[in-house]
Design a protein around this motif. Structure first.
Motif, PDB file in Angstrom:
ATOM      1  N   GLN A   1      -9.071  12.300  12.778  1.00  0.00           N
ATOM      2  CA  GLN A   1      -8.052  11.669  13.611  1.00  0.00           C
ATOM      3  C   GLN A   1      -6.821  12.563  13.736  1.00  0.00           C
ATOM      4  OE1 GLN A   1      -8.274   7.705  11.954  1.00  0.00           O
ATOM      5  NE2 GLN A   1      -7.409   6.818  13.803  1.00  0.00           N
TER       6      GLN A   1
ATOM      7  N   ALA B   1     -10.976  -1.069  10.494  1.00  0.00           N
ATOM      8  CA  ALA B   1     -12.300  -1.679  10.385  1.00  0.00           C
ATOM      9  C   ALA B   1     -13.225  -0.859   9.497  1.00  0.00           C
ATOM     10  CB  ALA B   1     -12.918  -1.836  11.777  1.00  0.00           C
ATOM     11  N   GLY B   2     -12.929   0.422   9.332  1.00  0.00           N
ATOM     12  CA  GLY B   2     -13.780   1.263   8.492  1.00  0.00           C
ATOM     13  C   GLY B   2     -14.476   2.375   9.266  1.00  0.00           C
ATOM     14  N   LYS B   3     -14.061   2.644  10.476  1.00  0.00           N
ATOM     15  CA  LYS B   3     -14.712   3.669  11.297  1.00  0.00           C
ATOM     16  C   LYS B   3     -14.535   5.050  10.672  1.00  0.00           C
ATOM     17  CE  LYS B   3     -12.078   2.607  14.850  1.00  0.00           C
ATOM     18  NZ  LYS B   3     -11.214   1.589  14.210  1.00  0.00           N
ATOM     19  N   SER B   4     -13.288   5.398  10.371  1.00  0.00           N
ATOM     20  CA  SER B   4     -13.048   6.715   9.773  1.00  0.00           C
ATOM     21  C   SER B   4     -13.724   6.823   8.421  1.00  0.00           C
ATOM     22  CB  SER B   4     -11.544   6.956   9.621  1.00  0.00           C
ATOM     23  OG  SER B   4     -10.903   6.901  10.862  1.00  0.00           O
ATOM     24  N   THR B   5     -13.807   5.721   7.708  1.00  0.00           N
ATOM     25  CA  THR B   5     -14.459   5.742   6.403  1.00  0.00           C
ATOM     26  C   THR B   5     -15.930   6.119   6.548  1.00  0.00           C
ATOM     27  OG1 THR B   5     -12.915   4.055   5.645  1.00  0.00           O
ATOM     28  CG2 THR B   5     -14.945   4.341   4.371  1.00  0.00           C
TER      29      THR B   5
ATOM     30  N   ASP C   1     -13.215   0.354  -2.780  1.00  0.00           N
ATOM     31  CA  ASP C   1     -11.759   0.203  -2.689  1.00  0.00           C
ATOM     32  C   ASP C   1     -11.271   0.088  -1.264  1.00  0.00           C
ATOM     33  OD1 ASP C   1     -12.172   2.807  -2.039  1.00  0.00           O
ATOM     34  OD2 ASP C   1     -10.396   3.549  -3.082  1.00  0.00           O
TER      35      ASP C   1
ATOM     36  N   ARG D   1       0.826  -1.210   0.000  1.00  0.00           N
ATOM     37  CA  ARG D   1       0.000   0.000   0.000  1.00  0.00           C
ATOM     38  C   ARG D   1       0.860   1.261   0.000  1.00  0.00           C
ATOM     39  NH1 ARG D   1      -5.122  -0.381   3.022  1.00  0.00           N
ATOM     40  NH2 ARG D   1      -6.075  -2.293   2.268  1.00  0.00           N
TER      41      ARG D   1
ATOM     42  N   PRO E   1     -11.663  -2.698  15.476  1.00  0.00           N
ATOM     43  CA  PRO E   1     -10.201  -2.697  15.377  1.00  0.00           C
ATOM     44  C   PRO E   1      -9.676  -1.743  14.311  1.00  0.00           C
ATOM     45  CG  PRO E   1     -11.126  -4.791  14.596  1.00  0.00           C
ATOM     46  CD  PRO E   1     -12.262  -3.986  15.121  1.00  0.00           C
ATOM     47  N   ASN E   2      -8.357  -1.538  14.281  1.00  0.00           N
ATOM     48  CA  ASN E   2      -7.734  -0.684  13.274  1.00  0.00           C
ATOM     49  C   ASN E   2      -8.097  -1.161  11.880  1.00  0.00           C
ATOM     50  OD1 ASN E   2      -4.792  -0.403  15.269  1.00  0.00           O
ATOM     51  ND2 ASN E   2      -6.326   1.144  14.951  1.00  0.00           N
TER      52      ASN E   2
ATOM     53  N   GLY F   1      -4.583   3.847  12.619  1.00  0.00           N
ATOM     54  CA  GLY F   1      -3.869   2.851  13.412  1.00  0.00           C
ATOM     55  C   GLY F   1      -2.892   2.042  12.577  1.00  0.00           C
ATOM     56  N   GLN F   2      -3.267   1.771  11.342  1.00  0.00           N
ATOM     57  CA  GLN F   2      -2.358   1.025  10.465  1.00  0.00           C
ATOM     58  C   GLN F   2      -1.085   1.829  10.238  1.00  0.00           C
ATOM     59  OE1 GLN F   2      -5.137   0.581   7.222  1.00  0.00           O
ATOM     60  NE2 GLN F   2      -5.814  -1.449   7.881  1.00  0.00           N
TER      61      GLN F   2
ATOM     62  N   ARG G   1      -3.170   5.445   1.870  1.00  0.00           N
ATOM     63  CA  ARG G   1      -4.318   4.558   1.838  1.00  0.00           C
ATOM     64  C   ARG G   1      -4.419   3.724   3.109  1.00  0.00           C
ATOM     65  NH1 ARG G   1      -6.637   3.414  -3.521  1.00  0.00           N
ATOM     66  NH2 ARG G   1      -7.499   5.429  -2.957  1.00  0.00           N
ATOM     67  N   LEU G   2      -3.815   4.202   4.170  1.00  0.00           N
ATOM     68  CA  LEU G   2      -3.856   3.458   5.432  1.00  0.00           C
ATOM     69  C   LEU G   2      -4.801   4.143   6.413  1.00  0.00           C
ATOM     70  CD1 LEU G   2      -0.056   2.785   6.046  1.00  0.00           C
ATOM     71  CD2 LEU G   2      -1.728   1.243   5.037  1.00  0.00           C
TER      72      LEU G   2
ATOM     73  N   VAL H   1     -15.616  -1.617   2.373  1.00  0.00           N
ATOM     74  CA  VAL H   1     -16.483  -1.222   3.489  1.00  0.00           C
ATOM     75  C   VAL H   1     -17.927  -1.240   3.000  1.00  0.00           C
ATOM     76  CG1 VAL H   1     -17.158   0.713   4.952  1.00  0.00           C
ATOM     77  CG2 VAL H   1     -14.734   0.165   4.656  1.00  0.00           C
TER      78      VAL H   1
HETATM   79  N1  ATP Z   1      -7.446   6.813   1.528  1.00  0.00           N
HETATM   80  C1  ATP Z   1      -7.661   5.496   1.512  1.00  0.00           C
HETATM   81  N2  ATP Z   1      -7.729   4.853   0.345  1.00  0.00           N
HETATM   82  C2  ATP Z   1      -7.954   3.559   0.289  1.00  0.00           C
HETATM   83  N3  ATP Z   1      -8.096   2.755   1.358  1.00  0.00           N
HETATM   84  C3  ATP Z   1      -8.029   3.338   2.557  1.00  0.00           C
HETATM   85  C4  ATP Z   1      -7.813   4.739   2.692  1.00  0.00           C
HETATM   86  N4  ATP Z   1      -7.821   5.011   4.008  1.00  0.00           N
HETATM   87  C5  ATP Z   1      -8.013   3.849   4.638  1.00  0.00           C
HETATM   88  N5  ATP Z   1      -8.140   2.844   3.781  1.00  0.00           N
HETATM   89  C6  ATP Z   1      -8.397   1.425   4.066  1.00  0.00           C
HETATM   90  O1  ATP Z   1      -9.783   1.285   4.330  1.00  0.00           O
HETATM   91  C7  ATP Z   1     -10.002   0.464   5.450  1.00  0.00           C
HETATM   92  C8  ATP Z   1     -10.774   1.222   6.506  1.00  0.00           C
HETATM   93  O2  ATP Z   1      -9.992   2.306   6.969  1.00  0.00           O
HETATM   94  P1  ATP Z   1     -10.475   3.322   8.066  1.00  0.00           P
HETATM   95  O3  ATP Z   1      -9.548   4.478   8.025  1.00  0.00           O
HETATM   96  O4  ATP Z   1     -11.927   3.599   7.880  1.00  0.00           O
HETATM   97  O5  ATP Z   1     -10.237   2.469   9.392  1.00  0.00           O
HETATM   98  P2  ATP Z   1     -10.487   2.853  10.903  1.00  0.00           P
HETATM   99  O6  ATP Z   1     -11.557   1.946  11.391  1.00  0.00           O
HETATM  100  O7  ATP Z   1     -10.723   4.302  11.034  1.00  0.00           O
HETATM  101  O8  ATP Z   1      -9.117   2.416  11.562  1.00  0.00           O
HETATM  102  P3  ATP Z   1      -8.202   3.131  12.698  1.00  0.00           P
HETATM  103  O9  ATP Z   1      -8.729   2.703  14.009  1.00  0.00           O
HETATM  104  O10 ATP Z   1      -6.863   2.547  12.443  1.00  0.00           O
HETATM  105  O11 ATP Z   1      -8.275   4.592  12.470  1.00  0.00           O
HETATM  106  C9  ATP Z   1      -8.616   0.020   5.938  1.00  0.00           C
HETATM  107  O12 ATP Z   1      -8.394  -1.275   5.429  1.00  0.00           O
HETATM  108  C10 ATP Z   1      -7.663   1.000   5.299  1.00  0.00           C
HETATM  109  O13 ATP Z   1      -6.464   0.367   4.957  1.00  0.00           O
END
Ligand code: ATP
Ligand code: ATP
Ligand code: MG
Ligand code: MG
Lengths: 353, 229, 254, 254, 353
Positions: free
Chosen positions: E81, E39-43, E16, A128, E36-37, A136-137, A132-133, E19
């Motif tokens: 975040q 998981a898609g919360k921020s999405t 992509d 990646r 968990p990290n 937490g990643q 695109r993370l 989610v």
């Molecule tokens: N800009 C991006 N483009 C593509 N994929 C992404 C992008 N940001 C995050 N992802 C992927 O989408 C998935 C959901 O990410 P998201 O940021 O929603 O997680 P999260 O639940 O907020 O995690 P964390 O607790 O780590 O913040 C993850 O697999 C991540 O790798």
């Protein structure tokens, strides 16, 4: 342990941040830096890494004065509060950056990087781009990148921030392995990190050192207000017999935390004073641990009462409500029986045997 | 003219760059004779000026450095008439480091020679002179204008060049030496002057053209090295 | 983005495009082949491409380090130095040519020294490249310095704490990070070199095949053969569009 | 920063500075007052400053919106459009002047319409401003677009979720964030306008007081009165240094 | 409570990021998003704010389809975040940005901003530039800025991250006041945040909803693996009598957490199953709480045993070691006595009376 010759000696003043700190980290020692927001923790790390220029003072590493030495010659790796992954490199190449930069081949660097990614549980994200993370990643990749640098001094600024509770224990194990025998400054807000990873703890408040001592000392008998609020745990160090931690006469049954805990090995049992019940007679029931004790001190602590007791050579504190303290007539010299449930006692392998 | 002449009548003269020293004097002379008139002379390459006139520039008088350019304006100018001539000469840097003596020397390979490009009028004239002298020129650079040729020679960059000697400004006279070219007499370049068609100040414009072609004008031009029309 | 911004943006676009369209509309398409295909035109185009490419390379080699020094160090008089470096932007090209002559010409400051070394720059293709480099360099320096400042030093600092030497940091972090700005700067420099004329004719002169670049050719023919001039301008425009279009700035972060 | 970068940086610096020094060394300081103080020189300098200022303003008004559209929207053909907008960079100034005449001249495409409206542009001070704006606009657009792309949209997005309308975001977030790039672009545009000559003489002619700018004056006198030309160039250089030095790029983030 | 008309309905697919989430938040309700990290919360938050364009699906707010609506017209404020404070504005002007942008005067905006800064405890930093703040300070200012926007929907992505343990309780109180009667989506890693701030909890795993229910329901009887690991608390809702939470026959003495807790008001007592001791006879000693109970279920849970009991109409779970379960012969139907120390029982004002 803290000689000026070997290890890190820091004695700096940063005027515009009102930070004046003097501290030493012995070679191979891990020092935890605790303190409230804005206390100056990141500033101390920045000064060691060469990113913050102190107004005066010096940073000496293994006898070498680092004043004016450029960051890349310091052999100091910093995991900052912000992951700052290189946006133009893949996750794998981010982690491979340090080995590559210090002369390892592309192949070797990449496979080392892959191993580090596996350790922090994000090997599947190797290809990646950082943008695109999830939060937490990214944090986990940054941890892997710092570990891959294999530096003389490792500076970690809240490595566990943004991580879900689920991965924290595993990552703690990773760090524990990685930090052994390395000189480390670790900023954290979690006393358990300090307990499991650090030999010594320094507490900063408003840019000054307010506490400095062995981890167990600070966590069990905190003197600063901040440390008292976050720590004050009961710690019993001894040997793990498979079911309990044995320290002289005292036997504390508990549940091992996730790491492998060899029978006969050194271990420490950790439990909160709130988990300690006080009885006039030996209780019978589920609590696995019953200890005869003598009250040595009773001290009010806000809405509760802190009871300090002696169990043989051990000091164990209990927290009870004022009404309980009154009912049980707890005064210094009173003989009591302490009960602690085994499920409230976490047992960790001791950091140093 | 100069600033601060509000209230005066104006006269705009477009003149070839090589006329800049002479027309400056003539401007003063005309203004002395007509105190209520402010003359503004705009100097430039003849072709540039012609293009501007074609595009509607507010010129009253046009003095060109060659007849082709004037002819190209056709009906846009009224009664063009010649007022001066000049011929090509060799210029060399002061001290003549190349040891040039005649146009025949310009064929030497180890001399740096600059001339006008064949696309511009002075370049055409240069070719004709060379042909008349039976010399094959192998220039190191073909410049846009006489001024550029002169610049290269004055800077010592080139060992020799062919220019109209009237194009050598007084300020450059120390930097270059002039060598006459007898063969150039056959290729005479003529300067015409005309009133621009539709000029709202045609009378005044004609008066200026008359001044240039008259006694006073000819004196000034002769002093600058121009030949008679 | 507020939508009313489209109004001035379209106005600006029209202001730039109308003259270009007006110019193109003058091209006589039937004769284009002949006009553009002449030996002199082909020589000029080829020379222009070669010299502009070389001078862009020179600009990169000299300009990137200059930009790094300006963006990453602090020293007294830096502001004045930056202004001086940018001067070729403001000095009319012809004056730049005169200044180059005064320096590298036969009677210039270092010209005689060069001549002793066997380097005769006058009327050579090298002079064309030097003139183009002189006027294009500020474009590259400005673009790269701007990119360096905006990118900030944070990543470089991280890289250094990971043990990368300054050279490694420069190669593996700084350069890739400012690549979009660097590309933009290179395109600008190339474009400026491609259009350069005033300094070139003054310093290098004009001889078909060795110093007559396309703009010089256009300038020469603008009266003698206006159709050819317009056709050649079109060629220049097309080359420029292709170059700028190919090396467009990278995606921004979102 | 690797220290070896100083080597090419100093080389580049010398390459730019030597010609400037050589030029300055030619100035006859004793006569400077007379040379620069002539009525025509003063007229030209004053006109240059006025027109360059006005055209910089025009560049800001038209160019900033163009840069925002290029940086913040995506549409098919955007690459080509960007290349077209940047064309005045590559087209030799004289050709730009011809193109402007072909558009806004009396016989141009829109010239007659403008004339009916009572606007006679060619050969007026307005024409000088237009010529300068035409050649300077790409500088501003490039600088601002680059700054916008590097700044990214993240802050604008945050501002929008805080309830700010696009206009407010533009005014209170976008503009302040790219201010360094915007200033740099304005300085470049001003410098380019100040040095502009080819398009100006072609489109606006050279009438003292109304269209003869300082570079035109220098061009006309470059051989006729080389001392005056050099002295005037020096004036131009000083003005440019002052402008660039005053409006130097803001501090980068660390 | 969850009607499609009023409140937020989200039903999106983001290809992509893999989610696919459908969830509803009633008007005025606070929904906690756990997981968990990655998981898609921020999405999910990004999709509501209009920053992430879903591949398909829609976001409907109070009956209005937000698809294609530009962020500033959504009346949705996002605390991301990353604090992302405007670098060109002072801390005060950062917080005053939203009121200024929505029409308030400079004076009014600034004084509102100052009040918000005071709430998060950084009023003294008002004149700083964001680049001169520590990590935690920046986070607090970002919280103040989001609160100052006073939006219809508030999206908070880990608002407590980077904060020292010392300020978390205070900030929780601030948020609690601010979130009342607002529609809120709150991402957190801390079940206590969910308990104190949220009406409902949704747990995401790998881009899918794996749990969705009332907070107490999910925290006490988690069905997903992730929720089970972070929650599984005992919650007893009742009235606060000044010393204890009273629920029918059951009386649970505990210590009120910092907020003011009016006598007679609705309250909830929270304690961990590990804190519950099990006795065959009523114990005498410090534990203030002794409850007669009937075992309803005994279930092994890794290295411990979860004992579910009925105390009147209440369900209370205890965690004991397998050996304790064997000793006490804990089987369904057994009558036991539960003891819980008062200092282990945290009492919070109930979110909704
Ligand atoms: N800009 C991006 N483009 C593509 N994929 C992404 C992008 N940001 C995050 N992802 C992927 O989408 C998935 C959901 O990410 P998201 O940021 O929603 O997680 P999260 O639940 O907020 O995690 P964390 O607790 O780590 O913040 C993850 O697999 C991540 O790798
Ligand atoms: N770049 C800076 N310039 C000036 N002052 C700063 C800067 N960064 C931080 N400070 C100030 O210096 C003090 C110490 O900041 P530091 O970042 O070291 O705190 P910290 O202990 O790391 O806090 P946190 O837990 O919030 O990260 C704070 O008062 C902060 O406001
Ligand atoms: Mg910090
Ligand atoms: Mg997230």
């Amino acid at each position: 342990m803290t000689t000026a010759r070997s290890g890190l000696v820091l004695d700096i003043v940063v005027d515009d941040r009102d930070v004046t700190v003097r501290l030493e980290v012995a070679h191979g020692e891990t020092l935890a830096l605790l303190g409230p927001n804005g206390a100056g923790k990141s500033t101390v790390l920045g000064a060691v890494a060469g990113l913050v220029a102190p107004t005066s003072g010096h940073v000496v590493l293994d006898g070498r004065d680092l004043t004016g030495v450029r960051p890349h010659r310091r052999h100091v790796a910093l995991l900052a509060q912000d992951p700052l992954l290189f946006p133009h490199l893949s996750v794998l190449d981010n982690v491979a950056f340090a080995p590559r930069s210090t002369g390892a081949g592309r192949r070797a660097s990449r496979s080392a990087a892959r191993a580090h990614l596996r350790e922090v549980g994000v090997e599947d994200l190797a290809d990646r781009r950082p943008d695109r993370l999830s939060g937490g990643q990214a944090q986990r990749v940054a941890v892997a990148r710092a570990l891959a640098a294999d530096p003389a001094v490792l500076l970690l600024d809240e490595p566990m921030a943004a991580l879900d509770v689920d991965v924290v224990p595993a990552l703690r194990q990773v760090l524990r392995r990685a930090l052994a025998d390395r000189t480390v400054l670790l900023v954290t807000h979690d006393p358990l990190d300090a307990l499991l990873l650090a030999d010594r703890v320094v507490v900063l408040e408003r840019g000054r050192v307010v506490e400095d001592g062995a981890t167990q000392e600070v966590l069990t008998r905190p003197r600063s207000a901040f440390a008292a609020r976050i720590a004050g745990l009961n710690l019993v160090a001894g040997r793990w017999d498979g079911r309990a931690v044995v320290h002289g006469d005292a036997v504390l049954t508990g549940l091992p935390s996730s790491e492998p805990l060899p029978t006969g090995g050194a271990a420490v049992a950790v439990f909160s004073p709130a988990a300690v019940s006080v009885y006039p007679q030996p209780p019978s029931g589920s609590p696995r641990n019953a200890l005869a004790a003598v009250v040595t001190d009773v001290e009010p602590l806000g809405d509760r009462v802190r009871v300090t007791t002696a169990v043989g050579s051990l000091t164990i504190t209990a927290e009870v409500t004022p009404s309980a303290a009154a009912d049980l007539e707890l005064v210094p010299g009173a003989e009591v029986h302490l009960a602690v449930k085994a499920v409230e006692v976490a047992v960790h392998a001791a950091r140093r045997p | 003219g100069s600033g601060g002449n509000a209230g005066k009548k104006v006269l705009v003269v477009f003149a070839a760059a090589s006329l800049s020293s002479t027309f400056g004097d003539l401007e003063a002379e005309f203004e002395a004779a007509h105190p209520d008139v402010d003359v503004t002379v705009s100097f430039g390459g003849s072709a540039d000026l012609a293009t501007q006139i074609r595009a509607g520039a507010p010129a009253d008088v046009f003095a060109s450095a060659d007849q082709e350019t004037m002819a190209s304006l056709g009906d846009l100018v009224v009664d063009p008439a010649p007022f001066a001539t000049n011929t090509l000469q060799i210029v060399v840097p002061a001290g003549n480091p190349g040891g040039v003596r005649s146009i025949a020397d310009l064929a030497e390979a180890d001399l740096d020679v600059v001339v006008c490009a064949p696309e511009v009028p002075c370049g055409r004239a240069t070719r004709e002179v060379a042909a008349a002298a039976g010399v094959e020129l192998r220039p190191d650079s073909e410049e846009q204008s006489v001024t550029d040729v002169l610049g290269k020679v004055a800077a010592g960059e080139a060992d020799a060049g062919l220019v109209y000697v009237t194009d050598v400004p007084p300020a450059s006279r120390d930097a270059v030496e002039v060598i006459a070219v007898p063969e150039a007499a056959a290729v005479v370049n003529t300067y015409p002057i005309a009133v621009v068609q539709g000029s709202p100040r045609a009378d005044r414009a004609r008066e200026f053209a008359d001044l240039v072609r008259g006694e006073a004008g000819q004196r000034v031009l002769r002093d600058a090295g121009f030949g008679p029309p | 983005m507020p939508r009313w911004l489209y109004v001035p943006a379209v106005l600006g676009l029209l202001f730039v495009l109308l003259p270009l369209v007006a110019m193109v509309s003058r091209v006589e398409w039937g004769d284009l082949g002949t006009l553009v295909g002449s030996a002199s035109a082909r020589d000029a185009l080829w020379l222009s491409l070669r010299t502009s490419g070389t001078s862009t390379l020179l600009c990169l080699l000299l300009g990137v380090p200059m930009a790094v020094v300006l963006a990453r160090t602090r020293f007294p008089g830096q502001g004045v130095l930056r202004a001086l470096v940018l001067l070729p932007l403001v000095v009319p090209p012809v004056v730049s040519g005169i200044a180059l002559l005064a320096t590298f010409g036969r009677r210039g400051v270092v010209g005689p020294t060069l001549e002793v070394l066997g380097l005769d720059i006058a009327f050579s293709t090298a002079a064309v490249v030097m003139a183009q480099t002189f006027v294009s360099l500020p474009f590259l320096v400005i673009s790269v310095e701007g990119a360096l400042r905006t990118a900030g030093e944070r990543y470089e600092v991280v890289a250094a704490t990971l043990g990368a030497s300054p050279t490694t940091v420069f190669r593996r972090v700084t350069l890739p990070l400012v690549l979009p700005g660097l590309l933009a700067g290179a395109v600008l420099a190339f474009a400026r070199a491609l259009g350069e004329f005033g300094a070139t004719v003054t310093f290098a002169g004009a001889l078909q095949g060795s110093t007559t670049t396309l703009p010089t050719q256009i300038y020469l023919e603008r009266f003698a053969d206006p159709d050819a001039a317009v056709a050649l301008s079109l060629v220049l425009v097309v080359v420029a569009v292709v170059v700028i279009g190919v090396a467009r700035p990278g995606r921004g972060d979102t």
